[in-house]
Write an enzyme that holds these catalytic residues in place. Structure first.
Site, PDB file in Angstrom:
ATOM      1  N   CYS A   1      32.835  31.750  42.688  1.00 19.19           N
ATOM      2  CA  CYS A   1      33.292  31.794  43.605  1.00 19.19           C
ATOM      3  C   CYS A   1      33.761  30.110  43.647  1.00 19.19           C
ATOM      4  O   CYS A   1      33.824  30.123  45.767  1.00 19.19           O
ATOM      5  CB  CYS A   1      31.755  31.867  44.733  1.00 19.19           C
ATOM      6  SG  CYS A   1      30.722  33.590  44.561  1.00 19.19           S
TER       7      CYS A   1
ATOM      8  N   GLU B   1      46.303  37.987  31.997  1.00 23.75           N
ATOM      9  CA  GLU B   1      47.533  37.406  31.346  1.00 23.75           C
ATOM     10  C   GLU B   1      49.327  38.103  31.726  1.00 23.75           C
ATOM     11  O   GLU B   1      48.747  39.312  31.640  1.00 23.75           O
ATOM     12  CB  GLU B   1      47.923  36.824  29.585  1.00 23.75           C
ATOM     13  CG  GLU B   1      48.924  35.925  29.669  1.00 23.75           C
ATOM     14  CD  GLU B   1      48.386  36.628  27.810  1.00 23.75           C
ATOM     15  OE1 GLU B   1      49.915  35.426  27.516  1.00 23.75           O
ATOM     16  OE2 GLU B   1      48.662  36.433  26.929  1.00 23.75           O
TER      17      GLU B   1
END
Length: 345
Positions: free
Chosen positions: A124, A98
């Site tokens: 991916c 964060e």
């Protein structure tokens, strides 16, 4: 399936890290392990098809890598940063938990405070998922344009894997296998400016897509592990190969069912690149012509979410994908998830 009528892939940009690390270099560093296990030199490149991969300078953050690609897009297309209405950061790599890494990229690129910004994470497949999310917003009229950015940083994973392999004297030919995939990873960044298509559009358009999930096999590749006696990524490469291709087959049945999107109608394929064995099996099972596959695997390795889009960007740069043609992005991510997108020029 997804169908789009008003989505233009206006401009790609990418950045390649300055350091080149060859598979030979990796094997030289692992020579004590190779000698003890009697592994033949050249094994890594032979099994993966990867000659080299690239690495960023020490300390490079994913946001910094992604910003480089974003800057290339803005400069190439001569776009005012303040005109960008949405920014999506899509890498496997993140600066921290964060805030969203998109926050750092937004600030570094000097985008407007009115831009919608967020991260998308899906192994991916992140960049392709970002394309879908932005395309949906453009198609619905929520935004007129947006920028997708991905910056993969493989340095920590690769270094921790090498250190772990050299330190563990209990390794056997069997127990070393889960670490093999980590040695194929490379770094890089890519960005894409997408916008609402014009009448008689002269740039590539996103027009089609299909997806499939096969999450019963979500235990085959685990990343982000850390601590004593663990590695950052452990992969059952052989099983992941077969289950990934199996999921791709199911996705391809949906994708190719749309008129004009069968194997014979597509001019170029741009795949998520894991290894040469993966590409060979994928094209065999899907009944695709290997000659239509544009690859960067040998010189970039597996660049995570960057792999498929940077390969398409390079193909366009080299005029391998030309006006009047169709291209397909074939994405497979650990989880296992598959997403295929159709691009028409």
């Amino acid at each position: 399936m997804m169908h789009y009528s008003h989505v233009c892939l206006d401009t790609f940009g990418y950045a390649l890290p300055p350091r080149v690390l060859s598979s030979e270099d990796i094997e030289k560093r692992l020579s004590p392990v190779y000698k003890r296990l009697r592994l033949p030199s050249g094994r890594l490149e032979l099994m993966s098809g990867i000659r080299e991969r690239r690495l960023w300078p020490p300390g490079t953050r994913p946001s910094t890598a992604g910003t480089l690609a974003g800057q290339r897009v803005l400069a190439t297309a001569d776009i005012d940063p303040k005109s960008i209405e949405c920014l999506i950061f899509t890498s496997v790599s993140r600066d921290m938990m964060e805030p969203a890494t998109a926050s750092f990229v937004h600030d570094k690129l000097g985008l407007s405070s009115g831009a919608l910004i967020f991260d998308i994470s899906n192994a991916c497949l992140g960049f392709l998922d970002g394309m879908v999310m932005l395309a949906n917003m453009i198609e619905l009229g929520h935004v007129k344009n947006g920028l997708i950015v991905s910056g993969e940083t493989a340095e920590e994973l690769l270094e921790s894997t090498l250190v772990g392999l050299l330190k563990d004297t209990t390794l056997s030919r069997k127990t070393i296998k889960p670490a093999f995939a980590s040695l194929t990873i490379g770094s890089g960044s890519v960005a894409l400016y997408m916008r609402k298509a014009k009448d008689n559009e002269d740039r590539p358009r996103l027009v089609h897509g299909a997806w499939q999930a096969n999450t019963q096999h979500s235990d085959l590749c685990h990343g982000g592990q850390s601590g004593e006696n663990t590695v950052l990524m452990a992969t059952n490469s052989e099983e992941l190969l077969h289950r990934g291709v199996e999921t791709a087959q199911m996705t391809w049945q949906k994708f190719s069912a749309k008129s004009g999107w069968g194997a014979e109608s597509i001019d170029r394929f741009f795949c998520h690149q894991v290894g040469s064995a993966h590409a060979k099996l994928l094209f065999e099972r899907l009944g695709l012509e290997p000659e239509k596959n544009f690859e960067t695997l040998a010189i970039l390795g597996n660049v995570g979410s960057v792999s498929a889009p940077i390969t398409m960007a390079m193909a366009m740069e080299q005029n391998f994908f030309e006006p009047g043609q169709k291209g397909a992005l074939l994405g497979i991510g650990s989880g296992i998830n598959c997403l295929m997108l159709g691009v028409e020029w």
